[in-house]
Enzyme design. Structure first.
Site, PDB file in Angstrom:
ATOM      1  N   GLY A 219      39.576  29.549  49.771  1.00 31.63           N
ATOM      2  CA  GLY A 219      38.618  28.770  49.006  1.00 31.63           C
ATOM      3  C   GLY A 219      38.058  27.605  49.776  1.00 31.63           C
ATOM      4  O   GLY A 219      38.068  27.582  51.011  1.00 31.63           O
TER       5      GLY A 219
ATOM      6  N   CYS B  46      38.816  33.028  52.677  1.00 35.85           N
ATOM      7  CA  CYS B  46      39.792  33.854  53.354  1.00 35.85           C
ATOM      8  C   CYS B  46      40.437  34.844  52.405  1.00 35.85           C
ATOM      9  O   CYS B  46      40.135  34.897  51.219  1.00 35.85           O
ATOM     10  CB  CYS B  46      40.895  32.973  53.949  1.00 35.85           C
ATOM     11  SG  CYS B  46      40.296  31.610  54.943  1.00 35.85           S
TER      12      CYS B  46
END
Length: 648
Positions: free
Chosen positions: A76, A2
């Site tokens: 992550g 993201c």
């Protein structure tokens, strides 16, 4: 995977400007095109762009605890989240989702700041704890995922995955940091924790920081992890080979968790080939692999990638890239937000573009050279170090220092006659010599490059201080371990991880890095250096371990690298562009450069007298950064990136 961004009021509970927060979030649309969300409350604004990989249905962010007093935005993957989830359930915590994000929230509730010790993965996250009136920021151990932040004079703290989101707020000055530019022209990137802009910082790998409302001064990030090279393992070579294969398989297996299509980069080198071989043994279906082929045979490794693809019957896709693929210069300048001078960003961008047409997640071999001792410069450094240790410094410095000054720079000559850098290195200690060897523009060149006024702004600062700081913390005098540690802290983070993160996320592609798994790194740091470089063979133990899996043509061929033909470009198709950029008005307007020296670099390179392709590329990318980032409105840069992404 993201993009995260946000604001935190360190002075109280002022209202957040929603339009600014939305602008910050939208600037990172490319990092997460699947979903976007904002969260606002007095004193806090969180923004999130989502590329959904795990728990697609219920993994939206920001994510909260039960009473919504704790909120998280996270970029992550936590690879051990299922194990952590089971552990936390045993401690009485309930989970509403199947996401690794919620695991971080529960870990924070139970362990507080120590939650980072329990996470295995690549991550940058920010947690707001309303009860503690605090904001906690953390970054993964190897610096795979980025996190930038800036404390404004009015007490608002800004943060974002990319600098462009912090700049999009509009409150951060775009004044450049001269010390950052000294680092850039030495290294090709700005080293953590500095950024190109005076008011902004990067959170360093393996660090976290806690901000509290009302703190009298800016808190200093603290390290929660570091690698220690003990080199004290008594394991036999045969057992080390077996354990290395087992550890690689474990690391790869953890990174196969995905609800989206998964594949791998396959360059034809040892590292990516080993990852693909491991994947093939763990997966029930053929591995999706992709590689770039170059029309210049000096840079083309595709035949070796094809050997591995044929052996493991992968779904292999190859795209031919023209050796004159230099149209990305301005795109890269906007993408990286800071001056960035690794020209392999061009093929990296292209291979990510290719991969994203077929997969959403790709495993890579990044980190293998640093981890196993694969760079040619490592072997040269060890040879020089043997000479340094044989002669006292008092003799070496004047003797080789003089030879280094007198010996000409002979880029045109056979390699064994290009001794100038070696002489210069022998006149230094180990850390100084390694810094000298990896510098793009070495000290004497930067001395000539910069104007007198810019040197006054530097006030004596030298980029070598970055290496000196890390060298003093390395905790080892072993020649190889020392420079591996230096690369972990500088080149791997500032160059390799930065390159791959921005290039992959420009195409909304998640890249996972099994050779940077921190338990693997810790184990390898116990092995003696003789198992990593033996004679003139780099990656010795890795290659021996991979012999049952990979053909010798892949394992033991000369290293080629992921390069582009800069020297030819600057004497041919980019000849005029180089002259216009480097000798043009934009660089001159800064007042930072010695124009006579710029002219000499251009003339000597284009005449064939010297090869100054790396310094010229560094200057070319800096000029593009000034035009595309410093001089442009945030929305212009955003629209340009989105247009390029959609037309790709």
């Amino acid at each position: 995977m993201c993009g995260i961004t946000g604001l935190f009021d360190t002075q109280g509970r002022r209202e957040v400007d929603r339009a600014r927060l939305a602008r910050m979030n939208d600037s990172q649309w490319h990092r997460g095109p699947d979903e976007g969300a904002l969260h606002l409350e007095p004193g806090l604004g969180f923004g999130h762009r989502r590329l959904s990989i795990i728990d697609i249905a219920t993994g939206q962010q920001p994510i909260f605890n039960d009473d919504q007093s704790v909120a998280l935005v996270f970029n992550g993957e936590i690879y051990n989240y299922l194990e952590l989830m089971q552990q936390l359930r045993g401690l009485g915590y309930h989970f509403r989702t199947k996401s690794d994000s919620e695991t971080i929230v529960r870990a924070w509730e139970h362990w507080g700041e120590d939650c980072v010790q329990h996470l295995r993965g690549m991550f940058a996250f920010v947690i707001h704890d309303r009860r503690r009136q605090a904001l906690f920021m953390a970054r993964d151990r190897m610096g795979v995922k980025p996190l930038h932040y800036a404390l404004l004079p009015d007490g608002w703290l800004l943060f974002g995955s990319e600098l462009k989101s912090v700049l999009a707020h509009g409150g951060l000055s775009r004044e450049l940091d001269p010390l950052a530019l000294e680092e850039y022209f030495a290294l090709g990137y700005t080293a953590e924790p500095r950024t190109a802009f005076k008011g902004a910082k990067k959170l360093s790998p393996g660090h976290c920081v806690l901000w509290k409302v009302g703190q009298a001064s800016e808190p200093q990030p603290r390290p929660y992890w570091d690698v220690r090279f003990t080199l004290d393992s008594k394991i036999s070579q045969a057992d080390a080979e077996v354990e290395l294969r087992e550890r690689l398989n474990e690391s790869v297996k953890l990174r196969l968790q995905s609800e989206r299509t998964l594949g791998a980069f396959l360059s034809g080198g040892v590292d990516s080939s080993a990852v693909v071989a491991s994947m093939a043994g763990l997966m029930n279906e053929p591995v999706n692999t992709c590689s770039i082929a170059f029309d210049d045979p000096k840079f083309n490794e595709s035949e070796f990638a094809q050997l591995v693809a044929d052996r493991y019957k992968t779904n292999h896709r190859v795209e031919m890239v023209k050796s004159d693929d230099f149209d990305l210069i301005d795109t890269l300048a906007r993408l990286y937000d800071e001056p960035y001078a690794d020209s392999s960003a061009i093929p990296t961008y292209r291979v990510c573009q290719l991969a994203r047409q077929h997969v959403t997640v790709a495993l890579s071999g990044d980190g293998g050279d640093e981890t196993f001792g694969g760079y040619r410069r490592y072997r040269l450094h060890l040879m020089e170090e043997r000479l340094r240790q044989a002669l006292p410094y008092g003799l070496r410095k004047p003797l080789f220092g003089t030879l280094g000054q007198l010996y000409p720079k002979m880029d045109w000559a056979p390699r064994f006659l290009r001794a100038k850098t070696t002489f210069e290195g022998l006149a230094r200690n180990a850390v100084q010599a390694y810094f000298h060897s990896v510098s793009i523009l070495r000290g004497p060149m930067r001395e000539q490059l910069f104007s007198a006024s810019f040197k006054r702004e530097l006030a004596g600062y030298n980029a070598f201080e970055v290496f000196e700081r890390h060298g003093s913390a390395a905790g080892t005098e072993d020649p190889l371990a020392l420079i591996q540690y230096l690369d972990y802290k500088t080149y791997l983070v500032g160059d390799i991880n930065t390159k791959v993160d921005r290039a992959s996320m420009a195409h909304s592609l998640e890249v996972r890095e099994p050779l940077m798994d921190h338990p693997l790194i810790e184990w390898l740091a116990t092995l003696p250096s003789s198992l990593k470089i033996q004679g003139q063979e780099g990656k010795y133990i890795f290659k021996k371990a991979m012999e049952p899996w990979l053909p010798n043509e892949v394992l033991y061929r000369p290293k080629m690298g992921f390069a582009v033909p800069l020297a030819r470009w600057f004497r041919g198709p980019l000849k005029q562009r180089v002259r216009q950029a480097i000798l043009g008005e934009r660089l001159a307007s800064t007042g930072w450069f010695n124009r006579d020296y710029l002219l000499r670099l251009v003339e000597d390179h284009q005449s064939g007298k010297s090869d100054y392709s790396a310094p010229l590329w560094t200057l070319l990318m800096f000029e593009a950064f000034l035009r595309q980032v410093v001089d442009r409105a945030d929305t212009d840069g955003l629209q340009g990136l989105q247009t390029e992404r959609m037309s790709a």
